[in-house]
Design a protein around this motif. Structure first.
Motif, PDB file in Angstrom:
ATOM      1  N   LYS A  74       0.855  -1.182   0.000  1.00  0.00           N
ATOM      2  CA  LYS A  74       0.000   0.000   0.000  1.00  0.00           C
ATOM      3  C   LYS A  74       0.894   1.237   0.000  1.00  0.00           C
ATOM      4  O   LYS A  74       1.674   1.452   0.917  1.00  0.00           O
ATOM      5  CB  LYS A  74      -0.889   0.010   1.244  1.00  0.00           C
ATOM      6  CG  LYS A  74      -1.847  -1.145   1.314  1.00  0.00           C
ATOM      7  CD  LYS A  74      -3.126  -0.766   0.661  1.00  0.00           C
ATOM      8  CE  LYS A  74      -4.107  -1.928   0.798  1.00  0.00           C
ATOM      9  NZ  LYS A  74      -5.403  -1.607   0.332  1.00  0.00           N
ATOM     10  N   ILE A  75       0.807   2.012  -1.070  1.00  0.00           N
ATOM     11  CA  ILE A  75       1.629   3.201  -1.198  1.00  0.00           C
ATOM     12  C   ILE A  75       0.768   4.399  -0.848  1.00  0.00           C
ATOM     13  O   ILE A  75      -0.372   4.524  -1.288  1.00  0.00           O
ATOM     14  CB  ILE A  75       2.179   3.330  -2.631  1.00  0.00           C
ATOM     15  CG1 ILE A  75       3.041   2.126  -2.975  1.00  0.00           C
ATOM     16  CG2 ILE A  75       2.977   4.601  -2.791  1.00  0.00           C
ATOM     17  CD1 ILE A  75       3.511   2.095  -4.408  1.00  0.00           C
ATOM     18  N   ASP A  76       1.359   5.259  -0.077  1.00  0.00           N
ATOM     19  CA  ASP A  76       0.644   6.468   0.305  1.00  0.00           C
ATOM     20  C   ASP A  76       0.376   7.285  -0.963  1.00  0.00           C
ATOM     21  O   ASP A  76       1.273   7.587  -1.738  1.00  0.00           O
ATOM     22  CB  ASP A  76       1.497   7.278   1.290  1.00  0.00           C
ATOM     23  CG  ASP A  76       0.746   8.470   1.853  1.00  0.00           C
ATOM     24  OD1 ASP A  76      -0.493   8.473   1.784  1.00  0.00           O
ATOM     25  OD2 ASP A  76       1.411   9.394   2.344  1.00  0.00           O
ATOM     26  N   LYS A 128      -0.454  10.393  -1.396  1.00  0.00           N
ATOM     27  CA  LYS A 128       0.176  11.715  -1.433  1.00  0.00           C
ATOM     28  C   LYS A 128       1.652  11.606  -1.826  1.00  0.00           C
ATOM     29  O   LYS A 128       2.148  12.409  -2.604  1.00  0.00           O
ATOM     30  CB  LYS A 128       0.053  12.396  -0.070  1.00  0.00           C
ATOM     31  CG  LYS A 128      -1.344  12.875   0.230  1.00  0.00           C
ATOM     32  CD  LYS A 128      -1.385  13.624   1.546  1.00  0.00           C
ATOM     33  CE  LYS A 128      -2.790  14.111   1.839  1.00  0.00           C
ATOM     34  NZ  LYS A 128      -2.862  14.852   3.095  1.00  0.00           N
ATOM     35  N   ALA A 129       2.327  10.601  -1.301  1.00  0.00           N
ATOM     36  CA  ALA A 129       3.737  10.422  -1.633  1.00  0.00           C
ATOM     37  C   ALA A 129       3.899  10.082  -3.116  1.00  0.00           C
ATOM     38  O   ALA A 129       4.814  10.565  -3.790  1.00  0.00           O
ATOM     39  CB  ALA A 129       4.350   9.329  -0.768  1.00  0.00           C
ATOM     40  N   LYS A 130       3.006   9.264  -3.627  1.00  0.00           N
ATOM     41  CA  LYS A 130       3.059   8.885  -5.039  1.00  0.00           C
ATOM     42  C   LYS A 130       2.833  10.110  -5.921  1.00  0.00           C
ATOM     43  O   LYS A 130       3.547  10.314  -6.922  1.00  0.00           O
ATOM     44  CB  LYS A 130       2.006   7.813  -5.316  1.00  0.00           C
ATOM     45  CG  LYS A 130       2.045   7.281  -6.724  1.00  0.00           C
ATOM     46  CD  LYS A 130       1.053   6.158  -6.916  1.00  0.00           C
ATOM     47  CE  LYS A 130       1.090   5.630  -8.329  1.00  0.00           C
ATOM     48  NZ  LYS A 130       0.125   4.561  -8.548  1.00  0.00           N
TER      49      LYS A 130
END
Length: 126
Positions: free
Chosen positions: A23-25, A27-29
């Motif tokens: 699970k990638i944040d 916002k960071a992506k």
């Protein structure tokens, strides 16, 4: 066992293959994507600046060569009329002056004499 498939003696489960992405944040992506886009635009800007400088330098070289060509055309038309341009006279007298100083430019003076003979013979033909 209805959902499982038998392939080459192995039981496979339906669904996506490989490991599941972490699970990638979000916002960071998005921030990484924006940063990548900024870097891409910066590279593109630098590439265009380089190409524009290259084009302008080539255009300056072309202008210089055109001026030189025009000068040679004027010299040729003057020689066709039987006149020797002052620039050529200066070149020839410069060669003679060098020959009297060192004696090492005999090849140059011989070549200039041959060129003068070629010019005078081509003027008689054309």
């Amino acid at each position: 066992m209805d959902e499982n498939k038998m392939v080459a003696g192995k039981v496979k489960k339906p669904g996506k293959r490989g490991r599941k992405p972490a699970k990638i944040d979000l916002k960071a992506k998005l921030e990484r994507s924006r940063q990548s886009a900024r870097e891409c635009r910066a590279r593109k800007k630098l590439r265009y600046q380089y190409l524009e400088e290259l084009v302008s330098s080539k255009e300056r070289a072309i202008c210089a060569l055109r001026e030189e060509l025009e000068m040679y055309k004027q010299w040729c038309s003057a020689m066709d009329q039987g006149k020797i341009p002052s620039e050529i006279k200066a070149l020839l007298t410069g060669d003679d002056h060098k020959m009297s100083q060192g004696g090492s430019s005999t090849k140059t003076s011989k070549n200039s004499k041959n060129n003068n003979n070629n010019i005078s013979s081509s003027n008689g033909q054309g």
